[in-house]
Motif scaffolding. Structure first.
Motif, PDB file in Angstrom:
ATOM      1  N   GLN A   3      12.285  -7.467   6.923  1.00 53.75           N
ATOM      2  CA  GLN A   3      11.546  -6.298   6.451  1.00 53.75           C
ATOM      3  C   GLN A   3      12.312  -5.537   5.372  1.00 53.75           C
ATOM      4  O   GLN A   3      11.772  -5.208   4.312  1.00 53.75           O
ATOM      5  N   THR A  25      -1.161  -8.755   1.328  1.00 52.37           N
ATOM      6  CA  THR A  25      -1.476  -8.185   2.641  1.00 52.37           C
ATOM      7  C   THR A  25      -0.464  -8.606   3.699  1.00 52.37           C
ATOM      8  O   THR A  25       0.025  -7.778   4.478  1.00 52.37           O
ATOM      9  N   ARG A  29       2.384  -6.075   5.608  1.00 53.47           N
ATOM     10  CA  ARG A  29       2.543  -5.906   7.058  1.00 53.47           C
ATOM     11  C   ARG A  29       4.003  -6.059   7.462  1.00 53.47           C
ATOM     12  O   ARG A  29       4.510  -5.306   8.295  1.00 53.47           O
ATOM     13  N   GLN A  33       6.981  -2.783   9.008  1.00 48.70           N
ATOM     14  CA  GLN A  33       7.618  -2.748  10.321  1.00 48.70           C
ATOM     15  C   GLN A  33       8.854  -1.860  10.270  1.00 48.70           C
ATOM     16  O   GLN A  33       9.552  -1.782   9.267  1.00 48.70           O
TER      17      GLN A  33
END
Length: 204
Positions: A3, A25, A29, A33
């Protein structure tokens, strides 16, 4: 997970291209996080400890990236604590490009390869150098024919694993020795068997 790596490395232009490609997309996501840093786990630490070389990129004061190869015995790049890793800088490097770059910008990227297994790991972090004798001695590989001059200490903030696509397997001497060892053992057994048969077979 990567991330922090993704949030740090994806710029506006990369994100725009991802939108066009349709991959934005999924990456969004992952970026969303929680977590302030990608924490090195046993998987990453074992991979790092097994490497005998890597590449480190830094940024010059002119804004140009500089990539340098570093090598040593397996395990010369090692964990110090937490997400902090380091390695000894051996005597003989007189250009001081990486060392000089860090004086102006401490950001680095490390690229670690396992060619036989077709695996690669990218690490980003903040680096500094120290000439403290204890720090250098702590990172010097045992019984290695080099003189430690300084130590590089790197606080990792993100990492990412890449897929094996397009990695050509390459094998070093140790890899080849491991692969061929069963054949060498079989040859030794056959030679011993032949020698035994020759010893008990009547001559003439």
């Amino acid at each position: 997970m990567a991330q922090t790596f993704l949030r740090t490395m994806f710029g506006p232009h990369s994100r725009a291209l991802q939108e066009q490609d349709g991959s934005r997309t999924a990456y969004a996501r992952m970026e969303a996080q929680a977590g302030d840093a990608d924490i090195l786990t046993a998987r990453e630490l074992d991979f790092i400890a097994a490497r005998d070389s890597f590449y480190i990129a830094s940024i010059s004061e002119h804004g140009w990236p500089y990539m340098q190869h570093r090598g040593g015995p397996a395990g010369f790049l090692r964990r110090i604590s937490g997400n902090r890793i380091g390695f000894a800088d051996y005597q003989g490097n007189r250009q001081f490009l990486s060392t000089g770059n860090l004086a102006a910008d401490d950001r680095v990227c490390l690229f670690l390869m396992d060619y036989p297994a077709r695996r690669r790991l990218k690490l980003i972090g903040h680096a500094r150098t120290t000439s403290d004798a204890e720090d250098v001695a702590a990172l010097m590989p045992a019984d290695y024919a080099a003189i430690g001059e300084r130590a590089f200490v790197i606080d990792i903030v993100g990492f990412d694993w890449n897929c094996p696509q397009h990695i050509t397997p390459r094998f070093g001497a140790a890899d080849l020795a491991q692969i061929t060892q069963p054949l060498q053992d079989e040859i030794a057994r056959l030679r011993a068997r032949i020698a035994t048969l020759e010893a008990v077979t009547p001559q003439g």
